[in-house]
Design a protein around this motif. Structure first.
Motif, PDB file in Angstrom:
ATOM      1  N   ILE A 170      16.844  10.034  52.565  1.00 28.37           N
ATOM      2  CA  ILE A 170      16.712   8.607  52.249  1.00 28.37           C
ATOM      3  C   ILE A 170      16.308   7.798  53.478  1.00 28.37           C
ATOM      4  CG2 ILE A 170      18.071   6.564  51.588  1.00 28.37           C
ATOM      5  CD1 ILE A 170      19.369   8.591  49.493  1.00 28.37           C
ATOM      6  N   LEU A 171      16.918   8.098  54.624  1.00 29.52           N
ATOM      7  CA  LEU A 171      16.643   7.267  55.805  1.00 29.52           C
ATOM      8  C   LEU A 171      15.428   7.689  56.628  1.00 29.52           C
ATOM      9  CD1 LEU A 171      20.183   6.492  57.272  1.00 29.52           C
ATOM     10  CD2 LEU A 171      18.682   4.965  55.983  1.00 29.52           C
ATOM     11  N   PHE A 172      15.173   8.993  56.725  1.00 29.29           N
ATOM     12  CA  PHE A 172      14.101   9.423  57.638  1.00 29.29           C
ATOM     13  C   PHE A 172      12.755   8.750  57.358  1.00 29.29           C
ATOM     14  CE2 PHE A 172      10.681  12.235  59.162  1.00 29.29           C
ATOM     15  CZ  PHE A 172      10.981  12.245  60.513  1.00 29.29           C
ATOM     16  N   PRO A 173      12.305   8.705  56.081  1.00 31.54           N
ATOM     17  CA  PRO A 173      10.999   8.080  55.841  1.00 31.54           C
ATOM     18  C   PRO A 173      10.966   6.617  56.263  1.00 31.54           C
ATOM     19  CG  PRO A 173      11.714   9.342  53.945  1.00 31.54           C
ATOM     20  CD  PRO A 173      12.895   9.259  54.856  1.00 31.54           C
ATOM     21  N   LEU A 174      12.113   5.949  56.277  1.00 31.40           N
ATOM     22  CA  LEU A 174      12.125   4.545  56.692  1.00 31.40           C
ATOM     23  C   LEU A 174      12.135   4.417  58.210  1.00 31.40           C
ATOM     24  CD1 LEU A 174      14.596   3.130  54.028  1.00 31.40           C
ATOM     25  CD2 LEU A 174      12.115   2.923  54.071  1.00 31.40           C
ATOM     26  N   ILE A 175      12.982   5.181  58.879  1.00 37.78           N
ATOM     27  CA  ILE A 175      13.012   5.029  60.338  1.00 37.78           C
ATOM     28  C   ILE A 175      11.812   5.702  60.998  1.00 37.78           C
ATOM     29  CG2 ILE A 175      15.529   4.762  60.486  1.00 37.78           C
ATOM     30  CD1 ILE A 175      15.572   7.536  61.727  1.00 37.78           C
ATOM     31  N   ALA A 176      11.206   6.674  60.328  1.00 35.54           N
ATOM     32  CA  ALA A 176      10.039   7.338  60.924  1.00 35.54           C
ATOM     33  C   ALA A 176       8.741   6.797  60.345  1.00 35.54           C
ATOM     34  CB  ALA A 176      10.127   8.843  60.729  1.00 35.54           C
ATOM     35  N   GLU A 177       8.787   5.597  59.788  1.00 37.75           N
ATOM     36  CA  GLU A 177       7.579   5.021  59.176  1.00 37.75           C
ATOM     37  C   GLU A 177       6.377   4.983  60.137  1.00 37.75           C
ATOM     38  OE1 GLU A 177       8.065   1.057  57.600  1.00 37.75           O
ATOM     39  OE2 GLU A 177       6.365   1.277  56.242  1.00 37.75           O
ATOM     40  N   PRO A 178       6.585   4.654  61.431  1.00 32.86           N
ATOM     41  CA  PRO A 178       5.428   4.613  62.335  1.00 32.86           C
ATOM     42  C   PRO A 178       4.710   5.969  62.428  1.00 32.86           C
ATOM     43  CG  PRO A 178       7.349   3.616  63.379  1.00 32.86           C
ATOM     44  CD  PRO A 178       7.833   4.251  62.123  1.00 32.86           C
ATOM     45  N   LEU A 179       5.439   7.047  62.249  1.00 36.98           N
ATOM     46  CA  LEU A 179       4.861   8.386  62.315  1.00 36.98           C
ATOM     47  C   LEU A 179       4.328   8.802  60.941  1.00 36.98           C
ATOM     48  CD1 LEU A 179       6.632  11.338  64.102  1.00 36.98           C
ATOM     49  CD2 LEU A 179       5.784  11.694  61.824  1.00 36.98           C
TER      50      LEU A 179
ATOM     51  N   LEU B  94      11.756  31.062  56.172  1.00 37.13           N
ATOM     52  CA  LEU B  94      11.029  31.259  57.431  1.00 37.13           C
ATOM     53  C   LEU B  94      10.579  29.933  58.036  1.00 37.13           C
ATOM     54  CD1 LEU B  94       8.906  34.376  56.405  1.00 37.13           C
ATOM     55  CD2 LEU B  94      10.699  34.317  58.162  1.00 37.13           C
ATOM     56  N   LEU B  95      10.095  29.038  57.184  1.00 39.94           N
ATOM     57  CA  LEU B  95       9.670  27.724  57.668  1.00 39.94           C
ATOM     58  C   LEU B  95      10.831  26.974  58.314  1.00 39.94           C
ATOM     59  CD1 LEU B  95       7.263  26.151  55.017  1.00 39.94           C
ATOM     60  CD2 LEU B  95       6.873  26.346  57.478  1.00 39.94           C
ATOM     61  N   VAL B  96      11.938  26.899  57.609  1.00 43.39           N
ATOM     62  CA  VAL B  96      13.104  26.149  58.091  1.00 43.39           C
ATOM     63  C   VAL B  96      13.601  26.727  59.410  1.00 43.39           C
ATOM     64  CG1 VAL B  96      15.552  25.694  57.636  1.00 43.39           C
ATOM     65  CG2 VAL B  96      13.850  25.324  55.833  1.00 43.39           C
ATOM     66  N   SER B  97      13.857  28.010  59.414  1.00 42.63           N
ATOM     67  CA  SER B  97      14.451  28.639  60.590  1.00 42.63           C
ATOM     68  C   SER B  97      13.535  28.523  61.811  1.00 42.63           C
ATOM     69  CB  SER B  97      14.755  30.093  60.244  1.00 42.63           C
ATOM     70  OG  SER B  97      15.135  30.779  61.391  1.00 42.63           O
ATOM     71  N   ASN B  98      12.246  28.801  61.630  1.00 42.73           N
ATOM     72  CA  ASN B  98      11.326  28.763  62.760  1.00 42.73           C
ATOM     73  C   ASN B  98      11.027  27.348  63.233  1.00 42.73           C
ATOM     74  OD1 ASN B  98      10.521  31.570  63.382  1.00 42.73           O
ATOM     75  ND2 ASN B  98       9.923  31.583  61.229  1.00 42.73           N
ATOM     76  N   MET B  99      10.930  26.411  62.287  1.00 36.80           N
ATOM     77  CA  MET B  99      10.648  25.039  62.689  1.00 36.80           C
ATOM     78  C   MET B  99      11.840  24.437  63.434  1.00 36.80           C
ATOM     79  SD  MET B  99       8.375  23.613  59.469  1.00 36.80           S
ATOM     80  CE  MET B  99       8.120  21.931  60.058  1.00 36.80           C
ATOM     81  N   ILE B 100      13.046  24.771  63.005  1.00 29.68           N
ATOM     82  CA  ILE B 100      14.227  24.289  63.741  1.00 29.68           C
ATOM     83  C   ILE B 100      14.239  24.881  65.152  1.00 29.68           C
ATOM     84  CG2 ILE B 100      16.754  24.444  63.897  1.00 29.68           C
ATOM     85  CD1 ILE B 100      16.858  24.029  60.847  1.00 29.68           C
ATOM     86  N   ASP B 101      14.023  26.208  65.240  1.00 28.55           N
ATOM     87  CA  ASP B 101      14.019  26.841  66.564  1.00 28.55           C
ATOM     88  C   ASP B 101      12.969  26.233  67.492  1.00 28.55           C
ATOM     89  OD1 ASP B 101      16.041  28.510  65.832  1.00 28.55           O
ATOM     90  OD2 ASP B 101      14.760  30.244  65.411  1.00 28.55           O
ATOM     91  N   ALA B 102      11.844  25.790  66.907  1.00 26.11           N
ATOM     92  CA  ALA B 102      10.738  25.283  67.727  1.00 26.11           C
ATOM     93  C   ALA B 102      10.982  23.882  68.273  1.00 26.11           C
ATOM     94  CB  ALA B 102       9.431  25.317  66.926  1.00 26.11           C
ATOM     95  N   ILE B 103      12.021  23.217  67.802  1.00 24.53           N
ATOM     96  CA  ILE B 103      12.238  21.835  68.260  1.00 24.53           C
ATOM     97  C   ILE B 103      13.644  21.583  68.797  1.00 24.53           C
ATOM     98  CG2 ILE B 103      12.655  21.124  65.840  1.00 24.53           C
ATOM     99  CD1 ILE B 103      11.051  18.690  68.191  1.00 24.53           C
ATOM    100  N   VAL B 104      14.636  22.388  68.332  1.00 21.94           N
ATOM    101  CA  VAL B 104      16.038  22.029  68.579  1.00 21.94           C
ATOM    102  C   VAL B 104      16.413  21.965  70.067  1.00 21.94           C
ATOM    103  CG1 VAL B 104      17.058  24.341  68.405  1.00 21.94           C
ATOM    104  CG2 VAL B 104      18.375  22.349  67.682  1.00 21.94           C
ATOM    105  N   ASN B 105      15.753  22.774  70.886  1.00 22.30           N
ATOM    106  CA  ASN B 105      16.134  22.758  72.300  1.00 22.30           C
ATOM    107  C   ASN B 105      15.280  21.830  73.159  1.00 22.30           C
ATOM    108  OD1 ASN B 105      18.352  24.532  72.154  1.00 22.30           O
ATOM    109  ND2 ASN B 105      16.909  26.225  71.858  1.00 22.30           N
ATOM    110  N   ASP B 106      14.261  21.225  72.547  1.00 18.76           N
ATOM    111  CA  ASP B 106      13.416  20.319  73.315  1.00 18.76           C
ATOM    112  C   ASP B 106      13.926  18.891  73.222  1.00 18.76           C
ATOM    113  OD1 ASP B 106      11.845  22.262  74.314  1.00 18.76           O
ATOM    114  OD2 ASP B 106      10.301  22.103  72.788  1.00 18.76           O
ATOM    115  N   MET B 167       9.804  17.460  57.126  1.00 22.69           N
ATOM    116  CA  MET B 167      10.083  16.747  58.376  1.00 22.69           C
ATOM    117  C   MET B 167      11.434  16.032  58.315  1.00 22.69           C
ATOM    118  SD  MET B 167       6.522  15.329  59.956  1.00 22.69           S
ATOM    119  CE  MET B 167       5.585  14.801  58.539  1.00 22.69           C
ATOM    120  N   SER B 168      11.736  15.394  57.197  1.00 19.23           N
ATOM    121  CA  SER B 168      13.021  14.689  57.047  1.00 19.23           C
ATOM    122  C   SER B 168      14.180  15.624  57.331  1.00 19.23           C
ATOM    123  CB  SER B 168      13.207  14.153  55.627  1.00 19.23           C
ATOM    124  OG  SER B 168      12.211  13.225  55.276  1.00 19.23           O
TER     125      SER B 168
END
Lengths: 222, 222
Positions: A170-179, B94-106, B167-168
């Motif tokens: 619910i919130l992400f699309p609103l707070i990430a609207e610029p992206l 696979l999407l969930v696990s890999n996408m989380i790994d690709a961002i969580v530590n940055d 993304m959300s």
């Protein structure tokens, strides 16, 4: 010292409301930190001195705004909970639709969330957390817990994770609207559309996967 | 003018890398706007002049950091896409696990997203959008579209909405950590756990609803 201060309680309340409304309007175009007492008074059609008279300053005015909003949202949540209890079979649809409606037009609140809660230099953080998330989280938690007990939601769900999932969608699309408005053409207007609400409701109801895994129609249950 | 500039290409690259690493480290504790050239050079163990020599200034250094990160992430996305193509039945897991790994530590990247993209006073916005979302969105879009054609994902999905939903659920818990860690005890560490990844995978696979609506087992399809 008392020169210019209205004595009529109704007028006093009008000035307070006008200042809170000025704060909401100004937040739509600039961050909390850049808003001045002078601008607030000008926008409200009153004198700068009224900001400290009624709210002990700029921070107090915004805290009062958050508290008012928190109280309103608590009432909205209670009425959503009542609706869901009456129609548990439509629980997720009602939650999604009503929660989106309760936030989508409050750009000022999304703005405060972006500028004051998600960044490192928060000034209003405690007031924000007390007025909204801390207050609302408990109600949402007991609703979700009741829906699990009733067999509406999966019994293996982690309550905290589920609460986070509702907020994410619910919130992400609103707070990430610029992206998102640029990469996915999803903006505030899209989020308030029936098509979007239906997408999120279906996501929460049945996921994104094709339902070929359970192709047998059992027919209407009634 | 040339005093102190390394001539050896390998040493030059080392200094560039050290400055980018300094930028990442500093972003973990302070916002982009507050970081000074002096701090960057100090953290990298070099002279302030090197920042303008190699990157034409602070902004150029951060743009270079974003571009490097965008290239790396594009490679990661391509390898995720390859994995998903090999195991379409495990696509969402696979999407969930890999996408989380690709961002969580940055943390530095999440910080830039919070401070420079979601607020009103963005200075690095264009560089960020070009380096990451614009570049990655296309690959994700064609993957989702292929999964719909293959019958893995529901055929009624709106591609842009589905991209937003991914993304959300992956980004919100990271950018909203200051809020969620308190109200739902969901923080960076929780997000990288198997329990969290499983929650998101199940959400995307089958939703939150109890599956009593389709109780008939059709048995394994093979």
């Amino acid at each position: 010292m008392a020169r210019g201060r209205p004595k009529d309680p109704e007028k006093q309340e009008q000035t307070r409301q006008a200042l809170r409304q000025a704060a909401r309007v100004l937040l739509e175009t600039k961050p909390y930190r850049s808003i001045t007492i002078r601008e607030l008074a000008q926008q409200a059609g009153t004198q700068s001195a009224m900001v400290s008279y009624y709210f002990s300053g700029k921070e107090g005015l915004f805290i009062s705004l958050l508290e008012e909003s928190g109280e309103q949202r608590q009432k909205i949540l209670l009425s959503i909970i009542d609706q869901v209890k009456e129609h548990p079979e439509r629980a997720l649809e009602l939650l999604v639709s009503n929660m989106i409606d309760a936030i989508v037009n409050d750009t000022w609140l999304v703005r405060l969330l972006q500028d004051e809660i998600l960044t490192q230099q928060s000034q209003l953080r405690d007031a924000f957390m007390n007025a909204l998330p801390r207050r609302l989280s408990q109600g949402l938690n007991s609703l979700l817990s009741a829906l699990m007990e009733q067999g509406v939601l999966r019994s293996d769900l982690n309550l905290k994770f589920t609460e986070t999932t509702l907020m994410s969608n619910i919130l992400f699309p609103l707070i990430a609207e610029p992206l998102l408005s640029e990469v996915a053409q999803v903006d505030r207007q899209v989020v308030s559309s029936d098509a979007w609400k239906q997408h999120i409701t279906l996501l929460l109801n049945q996921g994104l996967q094709a339902t070929d895994a359970s192709p047998i129609q059992t027919g209407p249950s009634s």
